[in-house]
Scaffold this motif. Structure first.
Motif, mmCIF file in Angstrom:
data_model
loop_
_atom_site.group_PDB
_atom_site.id
_atom_site.type_symbol
_atom_site.label_atom_id
_atom_site.label_comp_id
_atom_site.label_asym_id
_atom_site.label_seq_id
_atom_site.Cartn_x
_atom_site.Cartn_y
_atom_site.Cartn_z
ATOM 1 N N PHE A 139 0.833 -1.206 0.000
ATOM 2 C CA PHE A 139 0.000 0.000 0.000
ATOM 3 C C PHE A 139 0.867 1.255 0.000
ATOM 4 O O PHE A 139 0.508 2.262 -0.611
ATOM 5 C CB PHE A 139 -0.955 0.008 1.187
ATOM 6 C CG PHE A 139 -2.086 -1.007 1.095
ATOM 7 C CD1 PHE A 139 -2.319 -1.744 -0.052
ATOM 8 C CD2 PHE A 139 -2.912 -1.219 2.176
ATOM 9 C CE1 PHE A 139 -3.353 -2.671 -0.125
ATOM 10 C CE2 PHE A 139 -3.954 -2.136 2.125
ATOM 11 C CZ PHE A 139 -4.175 -2.858 0.959
ATOM 12 N N PHE A 140 1.998 1.209 0.698
ATOM 13 C CA PHE A 140 2.930 2.338 0.681
ATOM 14 C C PHE A 140 3.373 2.623 -0.752
ATOM 15 O O PHE A 140 3.352 3.769 -1.212
ATOM 16 C CB PHE A 140 4.157 2.050 1.558
ATOM 17 C CG PHE A 140 5.329 2.943 1.256
ATOM 18 C CD1 PHE A 140 5.376 4.231 1.767
ATOM 19 C CD2 PHE A 140 6.358 2.508 0.436
ATOM 20 C CE1 PHE A 140 6.440 5.075 1.462
ATOM 21 C CE2 PHE A 140 7.427 3.340 0.132
ATOM 22 C CZ PHE A 140 7.473 4.624 0.642
ATOM 23 N N PHE A 141 3.788 1.577 -1.463
ATOM 24 C CA PHE A 141 4.259 1.781 -2.831
ATOM 25 C C PHE A 141 3.140 2.264 -3.744
ATOM 26 O O PHE A 141 3.365 3.132 -4.599
ATOM 27 C CB PHE A 141 4.916 0.506 -3.379
ATOM 28 C CG PHE A 141 6.276 0.275 -2.795
ATOM 29 C CD1 PHE A 141 7.369 1.009 -3.229
ATOM 30 C CD2 PHE A 141 6.452 -0.651 -1.781
ATOM 31 C CE1 PHE A 141 8.627 0.819 -2.681
ATOM 32 C CE2 PHE A 141 7.709 -0.852 -1.221
ATOM 33 C CZ PHE A 141 8.801 -0.113 -1.659
ATOM 34 N N ALA A 142 1.933 1.751 -3.564
ATOM 35 C CA ALA A 142 0.790 2.217 -4.357
ATOM 36 C C ALA A 142 0.512 3.693 -4.069
ATOM 37 O O ALA A 142 0.261 4.477 -4.992
ATOM 38 C CB ALA A 142 -0.442 1.370 -4.057
ATOM 39 N N SER A 143 0.574 4.066 -2.797
ATOM 40 C CA SER A 143 0.344 5.466 -2.432
ATOM 41 C C SER A 143 1.440 6.361 -2.986
ATOM 42 O O SER A 143 1.169 7.422 -3.558
ATOM 43 C CB SER A 143 0.277 5.623 -0.909
ATOM 44 O OG SER A 143 -0.848 4.982 -0.389
ATOM 45 N N TRP A 144 2.674 5.940 -2.787
ATOM 46 C CA TRP A 144 3.807 6.754 -3.244
ATOM 47 C C TRP A 144 3.700 7.034 -4.738
ATOM 48 O O TRP A 144 3.778 8.180 -5.181
ATOM 49 C CB TRP A 144 5.116 6.051 -2.900
ATOM 50 C CG TRP A 144 6.358 6.689 -3.443
ATOM 51 C CD1 TRP A 144 6.533 8.000 -3.828
ATOM 52 C CD2 TRP A 144 7.609 6.043 -3.680
ATOM 53 N NE1 TRP A 144 7.821 8.194 -4.268
ATOM 54 C CE2 TRP A 144 8.510 7.013 -4.195
ATOM 55 C CE3 TRP A 144 8.058 4.743 -3.499
ATOM 56 C CZ2 TRP A 144 9.823 6.718 -4.526
ATOM 57 C CZ3 TRP A 144 9.376 4.448 -3.823
ATOM 58 C CH2 TRP A 144 10.237 5.428 -4.328
ATOM 59 N N TRP A 145 3.504 5.974 -5.531
ATOM 60 C CA TRP A 145 3.502 6.168 -6.972
ATOM 61 C C TRP A 145 2.276 6.924 -7.458
ATOM 62 O O TRP A 145 2.373 7.763 -8.352
ATOM 63 C CB TRP A 145 3.672 4.832 -7.692
ATOM 64 C CG TRP A 145 5.098 4.401 -7.585
ATOM 65 C CD1 TRP A 145 5.625 3.537 -6.673
ATOM 66 C CD2 TRP A 145 6.201 4.885 -8.351
ATOM 67 N NE1 TRP A 145 6.993 3.440 -6.833
ATOM 68 C CE2 TRP A 145 7.368 4.260 -7.868
ATOM 69 C CE3 TRP A 145 6.322 5.781 -9.403
ATOM 70 C CZ2 TRP A 145 8.633 4.493 -8.398
ATOM 71 C CZ3 TRP A 145 7.588 6.014 -9.931
ATOM 72 C CH2 TRP A 145 8.711 5.378 -9.426
#
Length: 193
Positions: A139-145
């Motif tokens: 979820f962090f990577f989805a949010s970041w991108w």
């Protein structure tokens, strides 16, 4: 035109609880989304201040950037990431119960099967928070991108690499704070025993 049979079945599924299967598992998105929605305002506040300082933006511009990008990542990015993870789980054989009678089984149950937990009823009190922590990573990577993409579109004059770093760092801060939700759930579920 609407199909009356489908509408009737959907209505019955909602009205008659016995129609739903109790052993269908735990779709973690439905447990995570309330935490994300409740946390949205504090996240926007923290990230607004961070990006205003880090990108040297006026607070109003930073607020606009962070608000739009966080709503996009919460409504689109995280659910898409979860859906992708569920598909991977199902395609790779993680849709069935493999047992949690070993350490490896327990680890697989809260990592590989984290998007849609198998309903090991007696163990959900520890499985849900661990799976929640595990899901914070994708979820962090989805949010970041997704936030980077939106922020870049809003702030076209700023260097992309700066936006990318600052959005990443802002998300590292807020995701560290989001880890309080599963940890708090675990503490509360064990305190009632």
């Amino acid at each position: 035109m609407h199909n009356p049979k489908k509408i009737t079945l959907a209505f019955l599924a909602l009205v008659v609880p016995g129609v739903a299967c109790a052993n269908a598992g735990v779709p973690m998105l439905f447990l995570a989304m309330p935490a994300f929605l409740i946390s949205l305002i504090p996240i926007i506040a923290i990230e607004t201040l961070y990006l205003a300082k880090g990108l040297e933006l006026p607070i109003s511009r930073s607020l606009k950037t962070v608000s739009i990008s966080n709503v996009a990542s919460t409504i689109v990015g995280i659910p898409l990431a979860w859906f992708f993870l569920v598909v991977i789980q199902l395609v790779t054989g993680g849709g069935g119960a493999h047992g949690i009678d070993s350490v490896a089984g327990k680890v697989l149950a809260v990592t590989w099967q984290a998007p849609w937990l198998i309903p090991y009823e007696e163990d959900l009190n520890w499985m849900i928070p661990i799976a929640g922590l595990v899901l914070l990573i994708p979820f962090f990577f989805a949010s970041w991108w997704s936030e980077y993409f939106v922020s870049k579109k809003i702030n076209r004059t700023l260097p992309s690499i700066n936006i990318k770093r600052k959005v990443r760092n802002a998300n590292l801060i807020t995701y560290a704070l989001l880890a309080v939700w599963p940890v708090g759930f675990w503490v509360l579920s064990n305190a009632t025993k």
